[in-house]
Scaffold this motif. Structure first.
Motif, PDB file in Angstrom:
ATOM      1  N   ASP A 260       0.819  -1.213   0.000  1.00 49.39           N
ATOM      2  CA  ASP A 260       0.000   0.000   0.000  1.00 49.39           C
ATOM      3  C   ASP A 260       0.853   1.264   0.000  1.00 49.39           C
ATOM      4  N   GLU A 261       2.071   1.194   0.522  1.00 46.66           N
ATOM      5  CA  GLU A 261       2.970   2.345   0.451  1.00 46.66           C
ATOM      6  C   GLU A 261       3.449   2.526  -0.989  1.00 46.66           C
ATOM      7  N   TRP A 262       3.703   1.416  -1.701  1.00 42.84           N
ATOM      8  CA  TRP A 262       4.051   1.495  -3.123  1.00 42.84           C
ATOM      9  C   TRP A 262       2.890   2.099  -3.914  1.00 42.84           C
TER      10      TRP A 262
ATOM     11  N   GLU B 217       0.578   6.720  -6.845  1.00 39.98           N
ATOM     12  CA  GLU B 217      -0.484   7.731  -6.900  1.00 39.98           C
ATOM     13  C   GLU B 217       0.100   9.145  -6.897  1.00 39.98           C
ATOM     14  N   VAL B 218       1.024   9.407  -6.004  1.00 32.61           N
ATOM     15  CA  VAL B 218       1.609  10.745  -5.846  1.00 32.61           C
ATOM     16  C   VAL B 218       2.472  11.133  -7.043  1.00 32.61           C
ATOM     17  N   THR B 219       3.196  10.177  -7.622  1.00 32.45           N
ATOM     18  CA  THR B 219       4.179  10.491  -8.656  1.00 32.45           C
ATOM     19  C   THR B 219       3.678  10.282 -10.082  1.00 32.45           C
TER      20      THR B 219
ATOM     21  N   MET C   9       2.307   7.934   6.135  1.00 30.70           N
ATOM     22  CA  MET C   9       2.653   8.688   4.935  1.00 30.70           C
ATOM     23  C   MET C   9       2.426  10.166   5.239  1.00 30.70           C
ATOM     24  N   ASN C  10       3.529  10.915   5.308  1.00 33.02           N
ATOM     25  CA  ASN C  10       3.479  12.334   5.660  1.00 33.02           C
ATOM     26  C   ASN C  10       3.869  13.198   4.470  1.00 33.02           C
ATOM     27  N   GLN C  11       3.252  14.366   4.401  1.00 32.26           N
ATOM     28  CA  GLN C  11       3.640  15.362   3.402  1.00 32.26           C
ATOM     29  C   GLN C  11       4.029  16.634   4.147  1.00 32.26           C
TER      30      GLN C  11
END
Length: 166
Positions: A25-27, A32-34, A154-156
């Motif tokens: 799920d981190e992958w 999703e972000v990139t 998951m932090n931004q």
């Protein structure tokens, strides 16, 4: 410039040229972000067995002029050369490795940092940050489950602009 990285609580980002965890799920979050964005990375990150390459554009920092490259990839010998190649891009994701993170960190405006909630053995470490320079803008936690041996968050972050000097 945006840095995207996953690290353990003790700053490990790699072991023997690979990630020391499997977090599907981190992958998924990474993809999703990139999506549709260019990547900037060092040669070792580009050639790693578990490397991710952008389907849009990859710039690889390497002093090897004959570096074999995949489709949609180009080499830059220095960071200024890479920045010139990527100057027209709206957002560039920096994927590492350690030396690239150190060099790009002062220029980065965003940081997508997933923290794996474990202390792991490794041989590659993310640099220590001055957290006074960063503001948390989003955070999402994922606990351990059947597919994820470790929980992670998951932090931004957004770089806090320097106040004008009077």
């Amino acid at each position: 410039m945006s840095i995207i990285v996953a690290m353990s609580e003790n700053h490990v980002i790699g072991r023997n040229g690979q990630l020391p965890w499997s977090l599907p799920d981190e992958w998924g979050y990474f993809r999703e972000v990139t999506a549709g964005k260019p990547f900037l990375m060092g040669r070792k990150s580009y050639q790693a067995a578990d490397a991710l390459h952008s389907t849009y554009r990859n710039v690889v920092l390497s002093t090897q002029p004959d570096l074999p490259l995949h489709e949609r990839s180009e080499r830059a010998g220095t960071l200024p050369e890479a920045l010139a190649l990527l100057a027209a891009e709206e957002e560039v994701f920096v994927l590492g490795g350690v030396a690239v993170f150190r060099e790009v960190l002062p220029l980065a405006q965003k940081l997508y940092l997933s923290v794996v909630h474990a202390e792991l053995d490794g041989d590659a470490f993310f640099p220590v940050l001055d957290w006074a320079d960063w503001k948390l803008t989003a955070s999402r936690h994922h606990g351990p489950d059947q597919r994820h041996a470790y929980g992670f968050t998951m932090n931004q972050y957004q770089r806090i602009p320097n106040p004008p000097i009077s």
